[in-house]
Design a protein around this motif. Structure first.
Motif, PDB file in Angstrom:
ATOM      1  N   ALA A 172      57.002  24.050  54.468  1.00 26.73           N
ATOM      2  CA  ALA A 172      56.511  25.224  53.954  1.00 26.73           C
ATOM      3  C   ALA A 172      56.560  26.395  54.939  1.00 26.73           C
ATOM      4  O   ALA A 172      56.283  27.526  54.695  1.00 26.73           O
ATOM      5  N   SER A 173      55.960  25.897  56.122  1.00 25.07           N
ATOM      6  CA  SER A 173      55.528  26.947  57.042  1.00 25.07           C
ATOM      7  C   SER A 173      56.541  26.795  58.262  1.00 25.07           C
ATOM      8  O   SER A 173      56.506  27.652  59.291  1.00 25.07           O
ATOM      9  N   THR A 174      57.600  26.180  58.113  1.00 29.13           N
ATOM     10  CA  THR A 174      58.980  26.533  59.135  1.00 29.13           C
ATOM     11  C   THR A 174      59.072  27.992  59.298  1.00 29.13           C
ATOM     12  O   THR A 174      58.974  28.840  58.732  1.00 29.13           O
ATOM     13  N   ASP A 175      59.555  28.083  60.483  1.00 31.62           N
ATOM     14  CA  ASP A 175      59.955  29.286  61.108  1.00 31.62           C
ATOM     15  C   ASP A 175      61.571  29.362  61.129  1.00 31.62           C
ATOM     16  O   ASP A 175      62.097  29.199  62.214  1.00 31.62           O
ATOM     17  N   GLY A 176      62.057  29.598  60.036  1.00 33.08           N
ATOM     18  CA  GLY A 176      63.542  29.448  59.858  1.00 33.08           C
ATOM     19  C   GLY A 176      63.857  29.399  58.520  1.00 33.08           C
ATOM     20  O   GLY A 176      62.915  29.716  57.660  1.00 33.08           O
ATOM     21  N   GLN A 177      65.174  29.299  58.205  1.00 34.65           N
ATOM     22  CA  GLN A 177      65.809  29.177  56.814  1.00 34.65           C
ATOM     23  C   GLN A 177      65.881  27.766  56.478  1.00 34.65           C
ATOM     24  O   GLN A 177      66.754  27.019  56.941  1.00 34.65           O
ATOM     25  N   VAL A 178      65.342  27.212  55.270  1.00 36.20           N
ATOM     26  CA  VAL A 178      65.461  26.006  54.910  1.00 36.20           C
ATOM     27  C   VAL A 178      66.944  25.905  53.926  1.00 36.20           C
ATOM     28  O   VAL A 178      67.167  26.867  53.332  1.00 36.20           O
ATOM     29  N   ILE A 179      67.829  24.924  54.308  1.00 34.70           N
ATOM     30  CA  ILE A 179      68.854  24.793  53.909  1.00 34.70           C
ATOM     31  C   ILE A 179      68.759  23.945  52.298  1.00 34.70           C
ATOM     32  O   ILE A 179      69.439  24.084  51.491  1.00 34.70           O
ATOM     33  N   SER A 180      68.213  22.757  52.671  1.00 30.56           N
ATOM     34  CA  SER A 180      68.269  21.574  51.627  1.00 30.56           C
ATOM     35  C   SER A 180      67.068  20.697  51.972  1.00 30.56           C
ATOM     36  O   SER A 180      66.664  20.822  53.145  1.00 30.56           O
ATOM     37  N   VAL A 181      66.550  20.289  51.143  1.00 32.22           N
ATOM     38  CA  VAL A 181      65.501  19.023  51.209  1.00 32.22           C
ATOM     39  C   VAL A 181      65.707  17.788  50.503  1.00 32.22           C
ATOM     40  O   VAL A 181      66.816  17.894  49.623  1.00 32.22           O
ATOM     41  N   ARG A 182      65.349  16.741  51.019  1.00 37.57           N
ATOM     42  CA  ARG A 182      65.338  15.281  50.486  1.00 37.57           C
ATOM     43  C   ARG A 182      64.094  14.748  50.368  1.00 37.57           C
ATOM     44  O   ARG A 182      63.107  15.433  51.146  1.00 37.57           O
ATOM     45  N   LEU A 183      64.033  13.390  49.803  1.00 36.88           N
ATOM     46  CA  LEU A 183      62.675  12.641  49.594  1.00 36.88           C
ATOM     47  C   LEU A 183      62.762  11.574  50.469  1.00 36.88           C
ATOM     48  O   LEU A 183      63.905  10.701  50.633  1.00 36.88           O
ATOM     49  N   THR A 242      58.273  36.762  44.316  1.00 34.19           N
ATOM     50  CA  THR A 242      58.585  37.206  45.703  1.00 34.19           C
ATOM     51  C   THR A 242      59.016  35.908  46.499  1.00 34.19           C
ATOM     52  O   THR A 242      58.846  34.767  46.054  1.00 34.19           O
ATOM     53  N   GLU A 243      59.728  36.188  47.775  1.00 34.49           N
ATOM     54  CA  GLU A 243      60.018  35.347  48.602  1.00 34.49           C
ATOM     55  C   GLU A 243      58.612  34.550  48.984  1.00 34.49           C
ATOM     56  O   GLU A 243      57.445  35.357  49.022  1.00 34.49           O
ATOM     57  N   GLN A 244      58.787  33.401  49.556  1.00 39.39           N
ATOM     58  CA  GLN A 244      57.601  32.904  50.259  1.00 39.39           C
ATOM     59  C   GLN A 244      57.808  32.765  51.908  1.00 39.39           C
ATOM     60  O   GLN A 244      58.910  32.138  52.085  1.00 39.39           O
ATOM     61  N   HIS A 245      57.065  33.232  52.682  1.00 43.12           N
ATOM     62  CA  HIS A 245      57.059  33.140  53.888  1.00 43.12           C
ATOM     63  C   HIS A 245      57.418  32.189  54.628  1.00 43.12           C
ATOM     64  O   HIS A 245      56.610  30.925  54.368  1.00 43.12           O
ATOM     65  N   GLY A 246      58.524  31.814  55.312  1.00 40.89           N
ATOM     66  CA  GLY A 246      58.807  30.701  55.834  1.00 40.89           C
ATOM     67  C   GLY A 246      59.826  29.789  54.868  1.00 40.89           C
ATOM     68  O   GLY A 246      60.934  29.827  55.284  1.00 40.89           O
ATOM     69  N   GLU A 247      59.229  29.417  53.795  1.00 39.15           N
ATOM     70  CA  GLU A 247      59.980  28.711  52.904  1.00 39.15           C
ATOM     71  C   GLU A 247      61.337  29.325  52.290  1.00 39.15           C
ATOM     72  O   GLU A 247      62.660  28.645  52.500  1.00 39.15           O
ATOM     73  N   THR A 248      61.237  30.240  51.926  1.00 38.24           N
ATOM     74  CA  THR A 248      62.292  30.838  51.000  1.00 38.24           C
ATOM     75  C   THR A 248      62.480  32.416  51.495  1.00 38.24           C
ATOM     76  O   THR A 248      63.296  33.233  51.052  1.00 38.24           O
ATOM     77  N   GLU A 249      62.055  32.848  52.863  1.00 36.55           N
ATOM     78  CA  GLU A 249      62.138  34.209  53.222  1.00 36.55           C
ATOM     79  C   GLU A 249      63.717  34.462  53.187  1.00 36.55           C
ATOM     80  O   GLU A 249      64.456  33.626  53.939  1.00 36.55           O
ATOM     81  N   GLY A 250      64.202  35.852  52.879  1.00 35.96           N
ATOM     82  CA  GLY A 250      65.376  35.962  52.765  1.00 35.96           C
ATOM     83  C   GLY A 250      66.202  35.544  51.741  1.00 35.96           C
ATOM     84  O   GLY A 250      67.366  36.132  51.472  1.00 35.96           O
TER      85      GLY A 250
END
Length: 326
Positions: A172-183, A242-250
């Motif tokens: 959630a707080s990553t400094d970048g663009q999340v591409i995909s997630v898994r469990l 809105t976008e979420q800073h870090g997680e969905t920014e952009g």
């Protein structure tokens, strides 16, 4: 000292009430539940269980059970607007502030953890807390075991390669663009009561909420994803404001729908609910919603200008309109 309020009667169940299941976590799920409880008494919140931070993370690490924080927030959202409901919602959400080990713990987290410890049954424990609160609905975990989230991320510091980031808080707080997630684990057991609720629902609502750390996880538990695809219920998706800073920014609103389609390609929708601020002149969002099988419904949903919070009354009105029209 808090005066003990009069306990309300359980809400009357009206014949013909729609059975609605809402999926997600955190503030987004709380907003949906706060809105939906104005429309139906047959309401179930199905909550992500991947939180690894704060009070929930500490209890999860110490006691080994599910993280209770998002479950607590969902229960608080189902409290009524009478004195009993407002009092218990406030108690549940109260956090200790001290120089000792209780600092930062939410009362509701401790209450849920204590009842689980006593009963040895997570669902029965949540039902008991719901009865105590006079909750206008039911809260269930999406899985029977605590989960971890792993994400593939293009970090700003290393944009040319994918980096694996582990943990809900970290993603959630990553400094970048999340591409995909898994469990992890990748095939956790779905909560049987949650599966049955989705099977028998008239409507299933997904979102709003943290897209990669609250919404996508509900689509990645195999047993829950399969029943979401096969249920005869209609399915509505609520987009974030809105976008979420870090997680969905952009990410644009259309990008959010593309992310959902990539993580659950077989899932079809009947309705996408969006704030008026999200709609583009070219109709891109409407076309993307249509590609998922959905009709786009647009309304003023925010608590105010530039707010990232959905107003429960406005969201309730939007849900009511969609469930009459779709």
């Amino acid at each position: 000292m808090i005066a003990r309020p009069a306990r309300p009667e359980r809400p009357e169940r009206f014949e013909g009430d729609l059975r609605v299941v809402s999926l997600g976590g955190g503030h987004g799920l709380a907003a949906s539940l706060s809105a939906l409880r104005r429309l139906t008494t047959e309401l179930t919140g199905v909550v992500t269980v991947a939180d690894n931070g704060g009070s929930s993370g500490r209890l999860r690490q110490e006691l080994g059970g599910l993280p209770p924080g998002d479950l607590r927030m969902a229960l608080a959202a189902l409290c009524g607007d009478d004195e009993w409901g407002r009092t218990w919602a406030g108690i549940l959400q109260h956090r200790f502030s001290s120089d000792g080990p209780l600092d930062g713990h939410a009362v509701g987290n401790l209450l849920i953890a204590a009842i689980w410890d006593q009963l040895g049954d997570q669902v029965a424990g949540l039902d008991l807390v719901g009865d105590l609160l006079g909750a206008q609905g039911r809260v269930l975990p999406m899985a029977d075991v605590p989960l971890d989230i792993e994400a593939d991320v293009h970090l700003r510091s290393a944009p040319d390669r994918l980096t694996v980031v582990r943990g809900q808080v970290e993603v959630a707080s990553t400094d970048g663009q999340v591409i995909s997630v898994r469990l992890d684990p990748s095939d956790p057991p779905a909560c049987p009561e949650a599966v049955r609720a989705v099977e028998s629902a008239d409507w299933v609502v997904v979102g709003p909420g943290s897209w990669f750390t609250s919404i996508m996880p509900t689509l990645l538990v195999p047993g829950l994803r399969d029943v979401l695809i096969s249920t005869p219920a209609r399915r509505a998706l609520v987009l974030n404001l809105t976008e979420q800073h870090g997680e969905t920014e952009g990410l644009s609103p259309t990008d959010h729908l593309d992310v959902l389609a990539a993580h659950a390609p077989e899932l079809r929708l009947d309705a996408v609910i969006a704030d008026t601020s999200l709609v583009d002149d070219r109709g891109t969002l409407e076309a993307t919603a249509h590609a998922l099988g959905a009709r786009l419904f647009v309304s003023d949903l925010a608590t105010g200008p530039d707010s990232d919070q959905h107003d429960p009354a406005r969201l309730a009105a939007a849900f009511g309109h969609v469930m009459r029209q779709a």
